[in-house]
Design a protein around this motif. Structure first.
Motif, short mmCIF file in Angstrom:
data_model
loop_
_atom_site.label_atom_id
_atom_site.label_comp_id
_atom_site.label_asym_id
_atom_site.label_seq_id
_atom_site.Cartn_x
_atom_site.Cartn_y
_atom_site.Cartn_z
N UNK B 287 -3.96 4.13 -3.76
CA UNK B 287 -3.55 2.87 -3.15
C UNK B 287 -2.04 2.68 -3.30
N UNK B 288 -1.52 2.97 -4.52
CA UNK B 288 -0.07 2.83 -4.73
C UNK B 288 0.69 3.76 -3.79
N UNK B 289 0.15 4.97 -3.58
CA UNK B 289 0.84 5.95 -2.74
C UNK B 289 0.98 5.42 -1.32
N UNK B 292 3.39 2.46 -1.18
CA UNK B 292 4.79 2.84 -1.36
C UNK B 292 5.37 3.46 -0.12
N UNK B 293 4.65 4.45 0.45
CA UNK B 293 5.29 5.14 1.57
C UNK B 293 5.40 4.23 2.77
N UNK B 294 4.40 3.37 3.00
CA UNK B 294 4.47 2.51 4.17
C UNK B 294 5.59 1.49 4.02
N UNK B 295 5.62 0.80 2.87
CA UNK B 295 6.65 -0.23 2.70
C UNK B 295 8.04 0.40 2.68
N UNK B 296 8.18 1.50 1.94
CA UNK B 296 9.49 2.15 1.86
C UNK B 296 10.01 2.51 3.24
N UNK B 297 9.17 3.12 4.05
CA UNK B 297 9.63 3.58 5.36
C UNK B 297 9.91 2.42 6.30
N UNK B 298 9.04 1.39 6.28
CA UNK B 298 9.24 0.29 7.23
C UNK B 298 10.50 -0.50 6.89
N UNK B 299 10.73 -0.74 5.59
CA UNK B 299 11.90 -1.55 5.23
C UNK B 299 13.18 -0.74 5.36
N UNK B 300 13.09 0.60 5.30
CA UNK B 300 14.30 1.41 5.45
C UNK B 300 14.86 1.30 6.86
N UNK B 318 8.47 8.37 -3.44
CA UNK B 318 7.60 8.14 -4.60
C UNK B 318 6.15 8.06 -4.11
N UNK B 319 5.96 7.45 -2.94
CA UNK B 319 4.62 7.37 -2.36
C UNK B 319 4.06 8.74 -2.06
N UNK B 320 4.86 9.61 -1.42
CA UNK B 320 4.37 10.96 -1.11
C UNK B 320 4.01 11.70 -2.40
N UNK B 321 4.86 11.50 -3.44
CA UNK B 321 4.61 12.21 -4.70
C UNK B 321 3.33 11.71 -5.36
N UNK B 322 3.07 10.40 -5.23
CA UNK B 322 1.86 9.84 -5.85
C UNK B 322 0.59 10.41 -5.21
N UNK B 323 0.73 10.90 -3.96
CA UNK B 323 -0.42 11.56 -3.34
C UNK B 323 -0.92 12.69 -4.24
N UNK B 419 -7.77 18.88 0.15
CA UNK B 419 -8.68 19.65 -0.70
C UNK B 419 -9.54 18.77 -1.59
N UNK B 420 -8.96 17.61 -2.01
CA UNK B 420 -9.75 16.77 -2.90
C UNK B 420 -10.41 15.62 -2.14
N UNK B 421 -10.58 15.80 -0.84
CA UNK B 421 -11.36 14.84 -0.07
C UNK B 421 -10.61 13.59 0.31
N UNK B 422 -9.29 13.62 0.26
CA UNK B 422 -8.51 12.42 0.60
C UNK B 422 -7.82 12.63 1.95
N UNK B 423 -8.59 13.00 2.96
CA UNK B 423 -7.98 13.29 4.26
C UNK B 423 -7.23 12.08 4.80
N UNK B 424 -7.80 10.88 4.56
CA UNK B 424 -7.13 9.66 5.08
C UNK B 424 -5.74 9.50 4.50
N UNK B 425 -5.58 9.91 3.23
CA UNK B 425 -4.27 9.78 2.59
C UNK B 425 -3.27 10.75 3.22
N UNK B 426 -3.74 11.97 3.51
CA UNK B 426 -2.87 12.96 4.14
C UNK B 426 -2.45 12.47 5.53
N UNK B 427 -3.39 11.86 6.26
CA UNK B 427 -3.05 11.36 7.60
C UNK B 427 -2.03 10.23 7.49
#
Lengths: 117, 502
Positions: B287-289, B292-300, B318-323, B419-427
């Motif tokens: 959830x943090x990931x 982070x990536x959405x807010x960071x990118x939109x506000x940038x 930081x969001x991408x890394x938290x993935x 690989x760990x079943x988090x396809x939605x996060x990768x998308x």
């Protein structure tokens, strides 16, 4: 006076400190509130090291080995380290607040808005 | 304490010694510009010790050398980070020279503070005990607060104050979490924590197997969330990044973040490896990931100041890394158990060269123009062809377009998520990379298509040229041929496998 009372005192002080640190305007007050938070952590650490850890000790008080003693004191050692580092943190904090005051004649964190836009 | 313990600590000790030498040398040395070279050449000493430890580990075959009453573990995981910190510190020192010249006095202190902070980071990567982790964390943060306020003008001191206050609050929150974990398990040693949690048994009816652990783990995530600038604890980053001297900003965004991830990985993989727990903390990190990536990118997108833009970009990264932390695979499935940590280490390596290249170019250009605004980068392609090319390549790599290292690291970390079943996060990550292209490319467009404000060329001093060229070569080389870096990351992450045996 049991374990719960001490933990509750710790939790209440922590919450007061956190509330103050996030809402107060004066940077000095904010630093004082941060000190409150560290104090709350210290109270909790000492309490836990006194009440929770010596489970083996309660069963057989005679068998205090060095191992048990070490774990017994961990919480209190932790406290000493926290006190020391917090002092360093505040010293640096006050120095930086001084620098801000020299530039701006104000120590209110609400005035520190130079970079909002 | 034995001689062997000192040997295990030798990279940190030599780094701290070098910092002390610089302070003393500053008193006697007439030519202050030599200080930077002393610092960079001096870094060869900790580097040598780290290499010697690595070779020793290989010869030993145990994969881990513990010392100082089990508070310190020298393994390939910590050595990977030591190499990363030494490299970043060298790059920061080299890019600082011009900036520091304007200070006049206090130059030795400036380099010394950077080295002290780097000492804390190196220590942080090897500690396996909560008290030592806290001390190392403060050793990392306090010099950076002083550095942020180093220019002593209005913006710089404001930035230092914000960093110090928020870092102190986050430390207190983190400590409260650590104390609860200590209270629940009765120990501060990470491996021992895992063992005792296993002995007590995780309670199925309570989250994290016990309310005390829930409180402890959540507070620790909040505390570290500040350090790595992840949403919702990111609010300090833009102001601090903008007000601090730019080389310090680079140091914060590369080294400080890597240190945060090093200790997050160590704590969560060593102290809380149990499957029932790891599935719960990985959900929090997922959830943090995405936040982070959405807010960071939109506000940038609407930012006009390049340092502020890079601050929001850092939050997104930081969001991408938290993935990678979210990709803690379930033990039952025969996946790659260490895909997440490998992804994070690989990402941090790629991110370090990319960001150092970007910040190096920004430092050189704004030293000349005296402005951080994006519109003042107009026409830089003509005024500073090398720096404009470096910045372009770095921004393309930050977006994640092949053939740069940014693409490879993103591919790897999103692959671990799938690989760990988090396809939605990768998308979500891939979509975010597309959003980020908008604001990165805008800078490139300004540099290449807008007419320059002046024709005067932007000089880049020798140390700066060395640093940005090496960083740019890294971005391009690892983008085409990532195998060495990936293998390095994989070897380092394999250390964590010991923890997963439980």
């Amino acid at each position: 006076m049991g374990l719960e009372s001490f933990l509750a005192v710790g939790a209440i002080i922590f919450c007061i400190g956190l509330y103050g640190a996030l809402t107060k305007r004066n940077a000095i007050t904010v630093l004082m509130c941060i000190e409150l938070m560290f104090t709350a952590v210290n109270i909790t650490a000492v309490t836990l090291s006194r009440y929770v850890v010596p489970a083996g000790l309660a069963e057989n008080p005679a068998s205090v080995s060095d191992d048990v003693l070490q774990t017994l004191l961990t919480g209190q050692v932790f406290t000493i380290f926290i006190i020391t580092v917090a002092a360093a943190e505040v010293a640096l904090g006050l120095a930086i607040v001084m620098a801000v005051f020299k530039n701006r004649e104000s120590v209110f964190v609400t005035d520190a808005t130079e970079m909002k836009h | 304490m034995t001689g062997h313990d000192l040997y295990l600590l030798s990279p940190e000790l030599s780094m701290a010694g070098l910092a002390t030498i610089l302070v003393v040398l500053d008193l006697f040395l007439g030519r202050k510009d030599l200080l930077a070279w002393v610092a960079v050449l001096g870094l060869l000493l900790p580097l040598g010790f780290a290499i010697s430890l690595w070779v020793g580990l290989d010869r030993d075959g145990t994969g881990q050398m513990a010392g100082l009453f089990d508070t310190l573990s020298v393994d390939k995981f910590s050595l990977f980070f030591k190499f990363l910190f030494i490299g970043t510190t060298a790059a920061v020192v080299l890019t600082s020279t011009d900036y520091v010249k304007r200070l006049g006095r206090l130059q030795g202190e400036y380099y010394a503070l950077i080295l002290f902070s780097a000492t804390g980071m190196m220590l942080l990567a090897s500690t396996t005990e909560l008290i030592t982790i806290y001390i190392a964390l403060e050793l990392t943060a306090l010099p950076v607060a002083a550095l942020a306020a180093f220019m002593r003008d209005s913006r710089s001191s404001e930035s230092g104050m914000k960093f110090l206050i928020l870092s102190a609050i986050s430390s207190a929150v983190l400590l409260y979490g650590m104390v609860w974990v200590y209270g629940y398990t009765g120990t501060t040693n990470l491996e021992e924590i895992a063992r005792r949690i296993g002995d007590v048994g995780l309670r199925g009816d309570q989250p994290f197997g016990g309310y005390a652990l829930l409180l402890g783990v959540v507070l620790m995530i909040a505390g570290f969330g500040f350090k790595i600038a992840s949403v919702p604890f990111q609010m300090w980053a833009p102001d601090v990044y903008e007000g601090a001297p730019t080389p310090v900003t680079a140091f914060l965004s590369v080294a400080s973040k890597a240190a945060g991830f090093a200790i997050l990985l160590r704590i969560f993989y060593v102290a809380f490896p149990w499957e029932a727990m790891s599935l719960e903390w990985s959900a929090i990190f997922a959830i943090l990931a995405v936040a982070s990536m959405t807010l960071g990118n939109l506000v940038a997108i609407p930012q006009r100041n390049i340092k502020r833009m890079l601050a929001y970009s850092t939050i997104a990264h930081a969001g991408y890394l938290l993935v990678g932390l979210a990709a803690a695979t379930s033990r039952a499935s025969e996946g790659n158990l260490l895909g997440g940590p490998t992804g994070i280490l690989f990402y941090l390596g790629g991110y370090a060269v990319t960001n150092m290249a970007a910040f190096g170019a920004v430092i050189a250009i704004s030293n000349k123009t005296g402005s951080d605004r994006i519109e003042d980068f107009a026409g830089m392609a003509r005024r500073a062809p090398l720096l404009a090319a470096v910045l372009t390549l770095a921004l393309v790599s930050l977006t994640g377009v092949p053939p740069t290292v940014g693409f490879m690291v993103k591919l790897n970390i999103f692959g671990a998520a799938v690989d760990s079943g988090l396809t939605w996060l990768a998308i979500a990550g891939a979509l975010n990379s597309v959003i980020s292209a908008y604001y990165y490319v805008r800078v490139v467009k300004v540099m290449y298509l807008s007419p320059p404000a002046a024709e005067e060329r932007v000089p880049s001093p020798l140390p700066m040229t060395v640093a940005v060229t090496v960083a740019m070569a890294g971005v391009a080389f690892f983008g085409v041929y990532p195998a060495p870096l990936l293998d390095f990351a994989r070897t380092a992450a394999a250390t964590l496998r010991i923890a997963l045996i439980f």
